[in-house]
Design a protein around this motif. Sequence first.
Motif, PDB file in Angstrom:
ATOM      1  N   LEU A   1       0.847  -1.189   0.000  1.00  0.00           N
ATOM      2  CA  LEU A   1       0.000   0.000   0.000  1.00  0.00           C
ATOM      3  C   LEU A   1       0.881   1.236   0.000  1.00  0.00           C
TER       4      LEU A   1
ATOM      5  N   ASN B   1       1.562   5.466  -0.024  1.00  0.00           N
ATOM      6  CA  ASN B   1       1.096   6.814   0.291  1.00  0.00           C
ATOM      7  C   ASN B   1       2.149   7.806  -0.178  1.00  0.00           C
TER       8      ASN B   1
ATOM      9  N   PRO C   1      -6.160   6.134  -2.535  1.00  0.00           N
ATOM     10  CA  PRO C   1      -5.425   4.926  -2.156  1.00  0.00           C
ATOM     11  C   PRO C   1      -4.742   4.295  -3.376  1.00  0.00           C
TER      12      PRO C   1
ATOM     13  N   ALA D   1      -2.073   0.940  -4.544  1.00  0.00           N
ATOM     14  CA  ALA D   1      -1.407  -0.309  -4.173  1.00  0.00           C
ATOM     15  C   ALA D   1      -0.636  -0.832  -5.376  1.00  0.00           C
TER      16      ALA D   1
ATOM     17  N   LEU E   1      -6.441  -3.162  -1.627  1.00  0.00           N
ATOM     18  CA  LEU E   1      -7.175  -1.900  -1.531  1.00  0.00           C
ATOM     19  C   LEU E   1      -8.577  -2.116  -0.990  1.00  0.00           C
TER      20      LEU E   1
ATOM     21  N   ARG F   1      -8.816  -2.706   2.767  1.00  0.00           N
ATOM     22  CA  ARG F   1      -8.383  -1.683   3.714  1.00  0.00           C
ATOM     23  C   ARG F   1      -8.941  -0.297   3.445  1.00  0.00           C
ATOM     24  N   GLN F   2      -9.539  -0.097   2.275  1.00  0.00           N
ATOM     25  CA  GLN F   2      -9.986   1.235   1.899  1.00  0.00           C
ATOM     26  C   GLN F   2     -11.424   1.193   1.382  1.00  0.00           C
TER      27      GLN F   2
END
Length: 333
Positions: A96, A98, A120, A122, A134, A137-138
């Motif tokens: 992931l 950022n 987001p 990945a 993704l 978690r998102q």
Amino acid sequence: MIERIWSGRSPLWRLLWPLSLLYGAVSTLIRLSYQRGWRQSWRAPVPVIVVGNLTAGGNGKTPVAIWLVRELQRRGLKPGVVSRGYGGKAASYPLLVNADTPPQQAGDEPVLIAQRSGVPVAVAPKRRAAVEALLARQQVDVIVTDDGLQHYALQRDREIVVVDGVRRFGNGWWLPAGPMRERASRLAQVDAVIVNGGRAEPGEIAMTLLPGDAVNLLTQRSVPLSALHNVVAMAGIGHPPRFFQTLRDGDVTPVAEIAFADHYAYRKDELNGLLAAGQSLLMTEKDAVKCRGFAQPDWWYLPVEAELRGSAVAPLLDDIERLVRYNRAEHLN
């Protein structure tokens, strides 16, 4: 040399022609294996939009991916981005990403997308693993893949191809004799063709990369591009001449133009060695992602924005929005 070969200006492409036939045969067989069901592809529970290309090297797909996720956000959608992560090597996948993820792990383009869009992101060699990470978690209701047109293991709902409007398809042959990953006839099967520069043909969407102000890597201070003088320009992208021409179009004539390989891993001493006293270094935003950790006061980058024009732009976005909202409604029932 490679540009001369791929454009057909050098007869050396004929020496590589047998290898191109082999590449074409293998790539066609891979695609057929998924179409005929000999190999299994995976469908994500949310719509997947591929932004890719038919040719190798610098067509502008990443700016288009950033443009697309921003437009989808404006329509109230929640996009996420997946990528192969070329140029990066993570300890494990999926990763992931950022804005602070080292590009050495994720690759330069995924980090740039995360920084510019805030959505987001990945990366994984197998895009399915990136999509699943993704979704686990998102809050994501549509996936945009940066590249991956030829990654048929992941089913897609819409395909967008970005074409270099100046170079188009060169001599039209598969790699390595030409620039093609797939033949130009593949365009008849995609949902949209976006042409970066040059002249868009009927049915294609015209695109221009608009430069912004130059930004200092250390301070983030921005100044008009024309305010920079004694500039050494460098680019490690798929097609560096496009960046250099953008500078000249902006009334900046570099004292030197230095091209590096795409996804090149820069070193501080190497870049410092490019400059003489009183000179500034000007690079692409994609290069800046990899250079911020050791940036110097006289290093700058030039951000660009994709501008799409024409009557086909709104219908493309409308179509994707309808697709996403229909999928949402189906999962609520």
